[in-house]
Design a protein around this motif. Structure first.
Motif, PDB file in Angstrom:
ATOM      1  N   UNK A   2       3.484  91.283 -14.454  1.00 55.57           N
ATOM      2  CA  UNK A   2       2.793  90.608 -15.550  1.00 55.57           C
ATOM      3  C   UNK A   2       3.471  89.287 -15.836  1.00 55.57           C
ATOM      4  N   UNK A   3       2.750  88.421 -16.528  1.00 52.09           N
ATOM      5  CA  UNK A   3       3.331  87.139 -16.899  1.00 52.09           C
ATOM      6  C   UNK A   3       4.394  87.321 -17.977  1.00 52.09           C
TER       7      UNK A   3
ATOM      8  N   UNK B 289      14.125  86.217 -14.254  1.00 55.73           N
ATOM      9  CA  UNK B 289      12.769  86.410 -13.732  1.00 55.73           C
ATOM     10  C   UNK B 289      12.697  87.650 -12.848  1.00 55.73           C
ATOM     11  N   UNK B 290      13.743  87.889 -12.080  1.00 54.55           N
ATOM     12  CA  UNK B 290      13.780  89.085 -11.226  1.00 54.55           C
ATOM     13  C   UNK B 290      13.820  90.346 -12.075  1.00 54.55           C
ATOM     14  N   UNK B 291      14.621  90.322 -13.132  1.00 55.36           N
ATOM     15  CA  UNK B 291      14.696  91.471 -14.030  1.00 55.36           C
ATOM     16  C   UNK B 291      13.348  91.728 -14.709  1.00 55.36           C
TER      17      UNK B 291
ATOM     18  N   UNK C  11       6.556  86.929 -10.877  1.00 58.59           N
ATOM     19  CA  UNK C  11       7.994  87.035 -10.714  1.00 58.59           C
ATOM     20  C   UNK C  11       8.717  85.728 -10.497  1.00 58.59           C
ATOM     21  N   UNK C  12       8.004  84.596 -10.596  1.00 60.02           N
ATOM     22  CA  UNK C  12       8.624  83.303 -10.332  1.00 60.02           C
ATOM     23  C   UNK C  12       8.477  82.370 -11.545  1.00 60.02           C
TER      24      UNK C  12
ATOM     25  N   UNK D 281      13.482  86.443 -21.839  1.00 64.51           N
ATOM     26  CA  UNK D 281      12.117  86.605 -21.346  1.00 64.51           C
ATOM     27  C   UNK D 281      11.414  87.668 -22.187  1.00 64.51           C
ATOM     28  N   UNK D 282      10.201  87.379 -22.587  1.00 65.90           N
ATOM     29  CA  UNK D 282       9.384  88.333 -23.339  1.00 65.90           C
ATOM     30  C   UNK D 282       7.941  88.215 -22.858  1.00 65.90           C
ATOM     31  N   UNK D 283       7.096  89.086 -23.354  1.00 67.74           N
ATOM     32  CA  UNK D 283       5.700  89.061 -22.940  1.00 67.74           C
ATOM     33  C   UNK D 283       4.955  87.852 -23.497  1.00 67.74           C
ATOM     34  N   UNK D 284       3.876  87.510 -22.849  1.00 67.94           N
ATOM     35  CA  UNK D 284       3.032  86.396 -23.281  1.00 67.94           C
ATOM     36  C   UNK D 284       2.151  86.858 -24.437  1.00 67.94           C
TER      37      UNK D 284
END
Length: 303
Positions: free
Chosen positions: A87-88, A80-82, A43-44, A125-128
């Motif tokens: 998960x990363x 990042x909070x959303x 989350x950071x 932000x998306x998945x790794x």
């Protein structure tokens, strides 16, 4: 659980499936903008202050408006909070010159840069990618490719923006597609003097005993944030870390070669131009130092 998060610079969470960029945005038309990619872990955002500092330096290189780092910091924290902590995530900060229709017909007027009134700025932000876990644990196969430039070019031709993280990534992506056709995972670019430069999305680090080496920024390579974090931790642990020019032959004779990046973190080169490279005993230590380094609370003064 969301699969993407989109936040504009005003802090508003947007629908990631709704249109955002205008067709005449300079970022889409000309790649005229800058970006940063940040790993979100638990989350950071990792090493955020270093990423913000590099975003500002890249914007200065492109004569973009000075980014309000406090505003960017707040928006990243919202995103990042959303995203959450389960998960990363791969977080991108994107800043373009804005819309062509919002300013002059051309960004060049009377020989001087003319800014458009409003830049385009957002965080996504998306998945790794699946490849990341494998690269971290199993290593990667790499080929060397000529970039076709001298190590002196960055200083003699600053308008080429070498060392700035711009949106103009077509050549880098073409290199990675070429590598895939050769059954390789990644690339190390070399200069006309056969000196090692960088990867399309990574910094090259070689290890010899308890020494780490990486090419200097003056050669036109992007200053690496994960590499900087590793060097800081390694020096604390008694390692010798240097910015030094080296050749392709030095990759072959090194105890290990690593490609460091903000999302994959530490990927050990397991194969170089078809030559198998065994993992040294210190490989787990190097990966652990990277993890500690990106988790540190950095200050902008550190960059």
């Amino acid at each position: 659980m969301v699969d993407r998060v989109l936040v504009t610079l005003d802090g508003a969470v947007q629908d990631p499936d709704a249109p955002l960029l205008s067709a005449d945005d300079f970022g889409a038309l000309r790649g005229d903008g800058v970006f940063e990619t940040v790993l979100v872990r638990e989350g950071k955002p990792c090493a955020l202050e270093l990423h913000l500092a590099r975003l500002r330096r890249s914007a200065q290189a492109l004569d973009l408006p000075e980014p309000d780092l406090g505003q960017w910091r707040s928006v990243v924290e919202v995103a990042a909070k959303e995203w959450g902590s389960e998960r990363e995530g791969q977080l991108r900060m994107v800043l373009t010159r804005g819309r062509e229709s919002a300013g002059p017909a051309s960004p060049i007027t009377s020989g001087a840069l003319s800014e458009t009134p409003d830049s385009t700025a957002y965080v996504l932000v998306a998945g790794v990618a699946d490849r990341v876990k494998k690269a971290r644990t199993e290593g990667i196969s790499v080929i060397t490719l000529a970039r076709g430039v001298s190590v002196d070019l960055a200083q003699s031709a600053p308008w080429l923006l070498m060392g700035a993280k711009s949106l103009s990534y077509a050549t880098n992506m073409a290199a990675l597609r070429f590598a895939a056709r050769q059954d390789a995972d990644d690339v190390v670019f070399t200069s006309t003097e056969h000196r090692v430069l960088e990867g399309p999305r990574s910094t090259v680090v070689i290890q010899r005993d308890k020494q780490l080496l990486t090419p200097p920024a003056k050669h036109g390579v992007l200053p690496g944030i994960t590499q900087r974090a590793l060097f800081a931790e390694a020096e604390r642990a008694g390692w010798k870390c240097e910015y030094r020019s080296f050749f392709v032959a030095d990759l072959i004779t090194a105890d290990s070669v690593w490609l460091l990046s903000s999302v994959t973190l530490a990927a050990r080169v397991a194969s170089l131009d078809g030559l198998r490279m065994s993992a040294p005993d210190c490989a787990p230590e190097i990966s652990e130092m990277v993890d500690r380094g990106i988790a540190r609370n950095w200050n902008l003064a550190d960059w």
